[in-house]
Design an enzyme around this catalytic site. Structure first.
Site, PDB file in Angstrom:
ATOM      1  N   GLU A  67       0.380   3.595   1.767  1.00  0.00           N
ATOM      2  CA  GLU A  67       0.471   4.050   3.155  1.00  0.00           C
ATOM      3  C   GLU A  67       1.836   3.736   3.769  1.00  0.00           C
ATOM      4  OE1 GLU A  67      -1.541   5.857   4.941  1.00  0.00           O
ATOM      5  OE2 GLU A  67      -3.284   5.919   3.602  1.00  0.00           O
ATOM      6  N   TYR A 127      -1.559   0.797  10.218  1.00  0.00           N
ATOM      7  CA  TYR A 127      -1.816   0.058   8.984  1.00  0.00           C
ATOM      8  C   TYR A 127      -0.582   0.101   8.090  1.00  0.00           C
ATOM      9  CZ  TYR A 127      -3.682  -0.936   4.324  1.00  0.00           C
ATOM     10  OH  TYR A 127      -3.880  -1.450   3.065  1.00  0.00           O
ATOM     11  N   SER A 148       0.831  -1.207   0.000  1.00  0.00           N
ATOM     12  CA  SER A 148       0.000   0.000   0.000  1.00  0.00           C
ATOM     13  C   SER A 148       0.862   1.251   0.000  1.00  0.00           C
ATOM     14  CB  SER A 148      -0.894   0.000   1.252  1.00  0.00           C
ATOM     15  OG  SER A 148      -1.470   1.272   1.476  1.00  0.00           O
TER      16      SER A 148
END
Length: 310
Positions: free
Chosen positions: A121, A143, A119
């Protein structure tokens, strides 16, 4: 016949991936948590196996028994907000379980092709934009931290001989997104307002900017990475960022509502801690080495999602 194992088949990407693999004549197996229910959109040809990815021993037995040619690890707790309230659970599923699955794949043999769904992120609040494979991994939420552990572990297993690629997936959408995701919340809310079933759309940060693509395109990148001659990490993105406000405006515009500002309310309680201002990816490596390109523009993605709410 090629045999593939998918984790996370119940998600948006997992369903598109399963459909594509079945269409290609692949024998598809999937790990699922709920034995009594076939996940939505999951083709009937997919062979389901009851299990929890976080149960490392049971999952390893399954992987060794199946000896798949391809493993696609899409399973994850996908909510950044949930990662703040349950960081231990998210780290176990998104990080530790993914690393254990990599080791299970290595134990099967070097013929296995492994794709990890990472991701954007993992980059946190990057200092430069767009981001590419050399951007420092510096997550700012639980996360992203869990995904970063799995992402970095892919490179470790590559050095041990496993054909493993980590795909740094930027935001990608489709009508199959659950409504807990802001994009689907927007399109469902706009449709409800247009149809007279609601009079307000409540959102969090309207200024956050994201690189939004079309989910089936990102599944195509997974297949290309699995079947590439050389495994690598790949940023998968469109290279164009839009704000949440842009997404809202496009959705209302397609629904025939131009004067929408008074219909949307921003609730500070829905704003996530440490939310990145902008995440925008540079997919040059995927374009040059995989031949991958996004097929759909931002406005068309929004239109398809709004139309699906009718």
């Amino acid at each position: 016949m090629t045999r593939a194992l998918i984790t996370g088949v119940g998600g948006q990407d997992g369903s598109y991936l399963a459909e594509r693999l079945v269409a290609d004549g692949v024998e598809v197996h999937a790990l699922v948590l709920d034995e009594g229910r076939r996940p939505p959109y999951c083709p009937s040809e997919v062979i389901l196996h009851l299990g929890d990815l976080a149960d490392v021993e049971a999952t390893r037995r399954l992987v060794v028994d199946l000896a798949p040619d391809e493993i696609y690890n899409l399973a994850a707790i996908s909510s950044v907000a949930q990662s703040w309230s349950e960081p231990d659970l998210v780290s176990r599923v998104n990080g530790f379980a993914a690393v254990a699955l990599l080791e299970s794949a290595r134990q099967v043999g070097e013929h296995v092709r492994f794709v990890q769904a990472s991701s954007a992120e993992i980059f946190g609040e990057p200092a430069t934009s767009p981001q590419d494979e050399d951007t420092p991994v510096a997550p700012t939420n639980p996360y992203g931290a869990a995904k970063a552990y799995a992402h970095l572990s892919v490179a470790v297993q590559r050095r041990r001989g496993l054909h493993a690629s980590s795909l740094v997936l930027y935001n990608h959408e489709s009508p199959r997104r659950p409504e807990r995701f802001v994009t689907r919340k927007i399109t469902a809310g706009v449709a409800a307002i247009a149809q007279g079933r609601a009079d307000e759309l409540v959102l969090g940060n309207l200024s956050a900017r994201r690189d939004w693509g079309w989910a089936p395109d990102y599944v195509e990148a997974m297949l290309l990475a699995a079947r590439a001659d050389e495994p690598q990490d790949f940023v998968i993105a469109t290279g164009v960022a839009h704000s949440v406000r842009d997404f809202v405006a496009a959705a209302f515009r397609h629904a025939g509502i131009e004067d929408w500002e008074g219909l949307v309310r921003s609730d500070p309680g829905l704003t996530r801690p440490a939310d990145a201002t902008e995440l925008r990816g540079d997919a040059t490596r995927a374009r040059e080495r995989l031949g991958w390109r996004p097929s759909m523009q931002f406005d068309e993605i929004v239109i398809r999602m709004v139309d699906a709410e009718q």
